[in-house]
Enzyme design. Structure first.
Site, PDB file in Angstrom:
ATOM      1  N   GLU A  39     -66.691   7.658 117.053  1.00 46.36           N
ATOM      2  CA  GLU A  39     -66.963   6.852 118.264  1.00 46.36           C
ATOM      3  C   GLU A  39     -66.120   7.376 119.425  1.00 46.36           C
ATOM      4  O   GLU A  39     -64.900   7.399 119.352  1.00 46.36           O
ATOM      5  CB  GLU A  39     -66.618   5.381 117.997  1.00 46.36           C
ATOM      6  CG  GLU A  39     -66.737   4.522 119.254  1.00 46.36           C
ATOM      7  CD  GLU A  39     -66.161   3.111 119.058  1.00 46.36           C
ATOM      8  OE1 GLU A  39     -66.017   2.660 117.908  1.00 46.36           O
ATOM      9  OE2 GLU A  39     -65.839   2.483 120.085  1.00 46.36           O
ATOM     10  N   ARG A  98     -64.368   5.193 128.244  1.00 47.24           N
ATOM     11  CA  ARG A  98     -63.255   4.653 129.027  1.00 47.24           C
ATOM     12  C   ARG A  98     -62.577   5.703 129.870  1.00 47.24           C
ATOM     13  O   ARG A  98     -61.595   5.415 130.543  1.00 47.24           O
ATOM     14  CB  ARG A  98     -62.193   4.063 128.101  1.00 47.24           C
ATOM     15  CG  ARG A  98     -62.652   2.862 127.344  1.00 47.24           C
ATOM     16  CD  ARG A  98     -61.504   2.296 126.540  1.00 47.24           C
ATOM     17  NE  ARG A  98     -62.033   1.652 125.373  1.00 47.24           N
ATOM     18  CZ  ARG A  98     -61.306   1.256 124.347  1.00 47.24           C
ATOM     19  NH1 ARG A  98     -59.996   1.450 124.353  1.00 47.24           N
ATOM     20  NH2 ARG A  98     -61.870   0.675 123.313  1.00 47.24           N
ATOM     21  N   LYS A 113     -69.496  -5.312 114.543  1.00 50.87           N
ATOM     22  CA  LYS A 113     -68.073  -5.028 114.587  1.00 50.87           C
ATOM     23  C   LYS A 113     -67.347  -6.380 114.543  1.00 50.87           C
ATOM     24  O   LYS A 113     -67.900  -7.395 114.982  1.00 50.87           O
ATOM     25  CB  LYS A 113     -67.824  -4.298 115.910  1.00 50.87           C
ATOM     26  CG  LYS A 113     -66.417  -4.002 116.289  1.00 50.87           C
ATOM     27  CD  LYS A 113     -66.443  -3.012 117.463  1.00 50.87           C
ATOM     28  CE  LYS A 113     -65.234  -3.169 118.350  1.00 50.87           C
ATOM     29  NZ  LYS A 113     -65.149  -2.104 119.362  1.00 50.87           N
TER      30      LYS A 113
HETATM   31  C1  3PG Z   1     -59.973  -0.054 120.690  1.00 54.04           C
HETATM   32  O1  3PG Z   1     -60.029  -1.107 121.273  1.00 54.04           O
HETATM   33  O2  3PG Z   1     -59.630   1.012 121.218  1.00 54.04           O
HETATM   34  C2  3PG Z   1     -60.406  -0.020 119.279  1.00 54.04           C
HETATM   35  O3  3PG Z   1     -60.599  -1.301 118.814  1.00 54.04           O
HETATM   36  C3  3PG Z   1     -59.408   0.712 118.432  1.00 54.04           C
HETATM   37  O4  3PG Z   1     -58.316  -0.067 118.218  1.00 54.04           O
HETATM   38  P1  3PG Z   1     -57.006   0.551 117.541  1.00 54.04           P
HETATM   39  O5  3PG Z   1     -56.400   1.512 118.557  1.00 54.04           O
HETATM   40  O6  3PG Z   1     -56.108  -0.628 117.281  1.00 54.04           O
HETATM   41  O7  3PG Z   1     -57.414   1.277 116.294  1.00 54.04           O
END
Ligand code: 3PG
Length: 214
Positions: free
Chosen positions: A47, A51, A134
């Protein structure tokens, strides 16, 4: 394609590996070697969060990596679905679910992994034909005990918990019957990406890929 068909395709993607690396890519030049490192470690489903300005270009580059199944994360609406699909994303991930997002995903034929944090949100997705979601933010929302409790009244809903998961606690989630896989950024630490430590990332991916789904 119906929401149910798309949901089955999303489930098949989630079944490919126990962990979906969640990536924030600053430099699109890192994308292809990073995807190759993750695939080599046994994590083909990736994924890329929308961002950063480099995200769509990174998806384009990763989509060309053999064996990689690349999706776009942080989809907030129909425009994001269109942009992600044009870049070659094979699935989409969102922190939540709106009618606009769901309609756009169905119209585009893009499998979606939408965020849920309450039983009502999970029920709403089920009502729309989505049986995989999710669970976000997984640890902050209460941890594995929450999904264990949801498995009673909502046994047909399957989850990819994400948020606060790492090597130390991923196994607790994967042991639950309603968890297909987990998402997390720990397999591709920003410092390792910035340093081009692809072998180190392959090692982390290999450890994550070996986590069992019992
Ligand atoms: C995010 O919001 O970037 C994802 O949920 C990943 O979260 P994490 O960095 O806690 O694995």
């Amino acid at each position: 394609m119906t929401a149910h068909d798309l949901s089955e395709r999303m489930a098949a993607i989630c079944a490919r590996a126990p962990v979906i690396p969640v990536l924030v890519i600053e430099d699109a030049r890192d994308a292809a070697p990073l995807a190759r490192a993750l695939v080599a470690g046994g994590l083909p489903v990736i994924e890329v969060t929308l961002r950063t300005p480099a995200a769509l270009q990174a998806i384009r580059a990763m989509a060309g990596v053999e064996g990689a199944v690349v999706g776009a994360g942080t989809l907030l609406g129909g425009a994001d679905v269109a942009a992600a699909q044009a870049a070659g994303a094979m699935f989409g991930v969102s922190p939540g679910a709106t009618d606009g997002l769901l309609d756009a995903g169905i119209a585009a034929g893009m499998p979606l992994l939408c965020g849920t944090a309450t039983p009502s949100e999970a029920m709403r997705l089920l009502e729309r034909g989505f049986g995989v979601a999710k669970f976000f933010p997984a640890v902050a929302n209460g941890g594995p005990g929450v999904l264990k409790a949801w498995a009673g009244p909502l046994p047909q809903m399957r989850f990819c918990p994400t948020g606060g998961i790492g090597a130390a606690n991923a196994g607790d989630w994967l042991a639950l019957p309603n968890v297909m896989c987990v998402g997390g950024s720990w397999v591709a630490p920003r410092q390792a990406v910035a340093a081009g430590d692809w072998d180190g990332i392959t090692r982390l991916a290999r450890e994550a890929a070996a986590l069992r789904r019992d």
